[in-house]
Design an enzyme around this catalytic site. Sequence first.
Site, PDB file in Angstrom:
ATOM      1  N   ASP A 178       0.908  -1.141   0.000  1.00  0.00           N
ATOM      2  CA  ASP A 178       0.000   0.000   0.000  1.00  0.00           C
ATOM      3  C   ASP A 178       0.949   1.192   0.000  1.00  0.00           C
ATOM      4  O   ASP A 178       1.558   1.501   1.018  1.00  0.00           O
ATOM      5  CB  ASP A 178      -0.879   0.011   1.251  1.00  0.00           C
ATOM      6  N   HIS A 179       1.114   1.830  -1.142  1.00  0.00           N
ATOM      7  CA  HIS A 179       2.235   2.767  -1.243  1.00  0.00           C
ATOM      8  C   HIS A 179       2.084   3.981  -0.316  1.00  0.00           C
ATOM      9  O   HIS A 179       3.042   4.676  -0.036  1.00  0.00           O
ATOM     10  CB  HIS A 179       2.512   3.173  -2.699  1.00  0.00           C
ATOM     11  N   HIS A 241      -5.641   2.932   0.695  1.00  0.00           N
ATOM     12  CA  HIS A 241      -4.805   4.005   1.241  1.00  0.00           C
ATOM     13  C   HIS A 241      -5.479   4.761   2.393  1.00  0.00           C
ATOM     14  O   HIS A 241      -4.868   5.029   3.417  1.00  0.00           O
ATOM     15  CB  HIS A 241      -4.457   5.014   0.152  1.00  0.00           C
TER      16      HIS A 241
END
Length: 490
Positions: A178-179, A241
């Site tokens: 999950d950047h 996110h």
Amino acid sequence: RTTENQLLVIFGASGDLTARKLVPALYKLYQEKHLPEHFAVLGVARSFMTDEQFRKRVALESKHIKDSDEFIAQFSEKLFYQDLGDSYDVSYMELNERLQDLNTAYQTDNNFIFYLSTPPSLFEPIAKNLTAQGLNDEREGWKRLIIEKPFGYSLDTAQSLNNDLHRYFKEKQIYRIDHYLGKETVQNILVTRFANSIFEPLWNRSYIHHVEITNAESDGVESRGGYYDKSGALRDMFQSHLLQLVALIVMEPPLSADPEEIRNEKLKALKSLRLMTDPEVLEQNTIRGQYLASEIDGERVNGYREEEDVDPDSTTETYAAVKFYVDNWRWADVPFYVRTAKRMPTKVTEVVIHFKSPHHQIFKNSNINKDNKLVIRIQPDEGILVKFGVKVPGQGFKVERGNLDFYYSSLGDTHIMEAYERLLLDAMQGDATLYARADEVEAAWRFTDPILEYWKEGNARIYGYSAGVWGPEHADELIEGKGQWRNPGA
Ligand code: BG6
């Protein structure tokens, strides 16, 4: 922490992410001397390319790098490519041979990371085929699997993907990206809360009035209409996110900074979100919208339904706002307002903690707009802002708002790692703190699913909004009574 010798295999290497994010992130790690002495990258995709063509494709040369050609070439020589062709079984044997050759030539000690940057339908077949070649076996060297988003399409699909992957790899071998967790400012939420004694005592229902999270992008869906039209803002941003951000805001202090301790607390936080299943509750607490054609700076921009690969009758949302509660001791009755959208006036992500008014007002001209706020700017202008009342000089006690503002940029030349740099390095070092665990992802879907179901049934209206405004006007009603949305920069 040490970074052991290793070989990184990127599936989906001909795609956009590899050229835009992954290879530049690896290059940066190389520049900063974070890569181990023995290291190589094998790009894998279906189409045929030579190593040279692959190196050209990721085109480091064009990325405004100031290093010498020789230095860039030294890095590029670590990049290789292997096509998988169409016939999976045969080509996996060839892939394995290639891996073993590179492993010997580059002395990467049988330590392999498999980065799956492919369509989700390939996650399971790839894991299965790797297993058939014994490439999940950790008797000699470790094996890790990094999975790109989207992780599932619903709770059901996420659960079956987890089950499938667990058939081949152990949970401790799986890293779900999950950047947002790779962003410095997101990690800093933990530090703000748990390395200071001035915020945490106030971090609860006694002092916090409501919490607001905004994620806005000025771009539309660009060339990703095909993917986005099946996904929508809630799946694309909220389930992943934004709920990760919520978890970091909501969680209890972990016992230590150990990955499992942090992830256990995040899981508890996600499980405490009050599920909304009643249609009336869903109607009142969720809003979806879609951007319409409009003019921005004298130029016409497409409406969502006119975008490439988007159904002209699409009801996919490009705006989502959700109000919800967290059912636990700390947060009872504190509303959370979270919104995410494309084609907003600007690109910004921030968390705002709105504190309650002082319980006894001495200075009569204070009002709710002057209440204390803590603004966590995730991007851009990364930093933290505290808003507090100050006396206006002069007679009487007129209260104005003052700012205590910290900007990351004031730290000087410190290199702030890009999200992908940080996450790749962590996986290379075996640190899963910033990766989502199976149960966390499922808990986030459990909360999101009923909203998606309700929207799917066509019950909820979809409001149009002009590109370049802060979403449908109707969204103001969601937060009314608690103030109004803070539109950064507006
Ligand atoms: C991705 C979404 O995960 O995040 C995109 O699929 C979105 O739709 C992007 O644009 C936003 O990331 P960032 O880091 O630019 O805020």
